[in-house]
Design an enzyme around this catalytic site. Structure first.
Site, PDB file in Angstrom:
ATOM      1  N   ARG A 148       0.846  -1.191   0.000  1.00  0.00           N
ATOM      2  CA  ARG A 148       0.000   0.000   0.000  1.00  0.00           C
ATOM      3  C   ARG A 148       0.883   1.243   0.000  1.00  0.00           C
ATOM      4  O   ARG A 148       2.054   1.198   0.399  1.00  0.00           O
ATOM      5  CB  ARG A 148      -0.908   0.014   1.229  1.00  0.00           C
TER       6      ARG A 148
ATOM      7  N   LYS B 253      -1.964  -2.818   8.062  1.00  0.00           N
ATOM      8  CA  LYS B 253      -3.042  -2.343   8.916  1.00  0.00           C
ATOM      9  C   LYS B 253      -3.009  -3.024  10.272  1.00  0.00           C
ATOM     10  O   LYS B 253      -2.721  -4.207  10.377  1.00  0.00           O
ATOM     11  CB  LYS B 253      -4.392  -2.601   8.230  1.00  0.00           C
TER      12      LYS B 253
ATOM     13  N   HIS C 143      -2.719   2.604  -5.623  1.00  0.00           N
ATOM     14  CA  HIS C 143      -3.433   1.351  -5.405  1.00  0.00           C
ATOM     15  C   HIS C 143      -3.608   0.567  -6.697  1.00  0.00           C
ATOM     16  O   HIS C 143      -3.757  -0.654  -6.674  1.00  0.00           O
ATOM     17  CB  HIS C 143      -4.794   1.633  -4.760  1.00  0.00           C
TER      18      HIS C 143
ATOM     19  N   ARG D 219      -0.945  -1.888  -6.874  1.00  0.00           N
ATOM     20  CA  ARG D 219      -1.201  -3.011  -5.959  1.00  0.00           C
ATOM     21  C   ARG D 219      -2.168  -4.007  -6.605  1.00  0.00           C
ATOM     22  O   ARG D 219      -1.949  -5.221  -6.557  1.00  0.00           O
ATOM     23  CB  ARG D 219      -1.772  -2.469  -4.653  1.00  0.00           C
TER      24      ARG D 219
ATOM     25  N   HIS E 257      -3.626  -9.365   3.396  1.00  0.00           N
ATOM     26  CA  HIS E 257      -5.068  -9.400   3.616  1.00  0.00           C
ATOM     27  C   HIS E 257      -5.401 -10.297   4.807  1.00  0.00           C
ATOM     28  O   HIS E 257      -4.898 -11.415   4.905  1.00  0.00           O
ATOM     29  CB  HIS E 257      -5.792  -9.942   2.381  1.00  0.00           C
TER      30      HIS E 257
ATOM     31  N   TYR F  53      -9.502 -10.673  -7.013  1.00  0.00           N
ATOM     32  CA  TYR F  53      -8.564 -10.624  -8.132  1.00  0.00           C
ATOM     33  C   TYR F  53      -8.762 -11.801  -9.079  1.00  0.00           C
ATOM     34  O   TYR F  53      -8.475 -11.694 -10.262  1.00  0.00           O
ATOM     35  CB  TYR F  53      -7.126 -10.598  -7.613  1.00  0.00           C
TER      36      TYR F  53
END
Length: 317
Positions: free
Chosen positions: A166, A190, A263, A266, A289, A298
């Protein structure tokens, strides 16, 4: 309900299901009775689920329910989207199929529920465009030696695409997070969750050139020695807004859609890995993730792209 759960637990301990896993109208009708009698859903909702399952059974044909995998269900959702169903209808189809497989689990028809991994339609609708490999090559070659911070910008763009990190993760990347001889770096995602991400040869070479010829010069302008890898003209860590502006500038330079963002790289990273045969779980780990459902989008994007390519170039498409 307790009796059904006990039945499933015993089934998982004893081995494969004994019931037939061939799709039949009986499965559909019994499921609708289950929704009415035990879940107490409204009649309109049950009717909608029935229509959704009719579509699903038409697509399924005589394939065994027990052998259906998440990739098959993703392809099914792709056919629904190709039929231009509304996002709300797509979302309801996903819920219907997921609930149906959960019912089959409770009945002992299947052991696993592949529909648990289906991504929600609202995630698909938010998916930005993915760059082609030719566009990526053009974009990464966009910085010129005449640009003020050419070496930094080349290294930064290479890292974005090479790692799928990110924008915030790239901005917060520290020199001590690099393990270039081992060909990986550590980034913090995150929730402060750290992960190790592989780095390719071109990105490593770009980082080494930047570290050798420019970063020290930028770092000298800061009041205190900076830890971050990518620095601004004043020696401070590059922030997300600066990174976003640089990406937009280089995208415009090579004529890529103005909606391009950090992004987008990414998304391109993940889609190109899956197109090359990478395992979904491995891509999930590299992207950081928490849920594989997020990574699953994806697979749908790549499926849609391949259909467009087939339609455009196949003589009998």
């Amino acid at each position: 309900m307790a009796k059904r759960r006990t039945k499933l637990q015993l089934l998982q301990e004893s081995g494969p299901p004994a019931k037939s896993s061939q799709p039949t109208d009986t499965h559909r009708e019994e499921f609708l009775k289950y929704l009415r009698g035990e879940c107490h859903l409204a009649d309109n909702t049950i009717a909608a689920y029935g229509r959704d399952l009719t579509k699903f059974f038409e697509w399924l044909g005589d394939r065994s329910l027990a052998r259906i995998a998440v990739g098959d269900l993703t392809n099914y959702m792709g056919t629904l989207q190709a039929a231009q169903l509304a996002p709300s209808s797509m979302a309801r189809n996903i819920v219907a199929v997921r609930t149906f497989f959960k019912y089959l689990q409770l009945e002992g028809v299947v052991i696993e529920n592949p529909a648990d991994l289906l991504a929600a339609q609202k995630m698909w609708q938010r998916m930005p465009g993915v760059l082609s490999r030719r566009q990526v090559d053009a974009f990464l070659a966009a910085p010129r030696k005449s640009d003020s911070f050419y070496l930094r910008d080349v290294a930064m763009l290479e890292v974005l695409y090479a790692t799928g990190c990110r924008a915030s993760e790239v901005c917060n990347l520290r020199v001590r997070d690099l393990s270039l001889p081992q060909r990986h770096l550590r980034c913090e995602g995150k929730g402060g969750k750290q992960r190790m991400v592989p780095v390719g040869t071109k990105a490593i070479e770009a980082i080494e050139r930047y570290m050798s010829d420019l970063r020290g010069e930028l770092a000298e302008k800061a009041l205190h020695p900076p830890e971050e890898l990518f620095l601004s003209r004043g020696g401070r860590a590059l922030d997300r807004i600066q990174l976003w502006r640089l990406v937009k500038r280089y995208a415009r330079r090579v004529g890529i859609d103005d909606k391009m963002s950090p992004h987008s790289l990414r998304h391109s990273f993940a889609t190109h890995l899956l197109a090359g045969g990478a395992d979904l779980r491995q891509v999930q780990e590299m992207l950081g993730h928490a849920s594989i459902q997020t990574t699953q989008i994806y697979t749908h994007v790549e499926h849609s792209r391949l259909k467009r390519v087939h339609k455009q170039f196949h003589p009998r498409a």
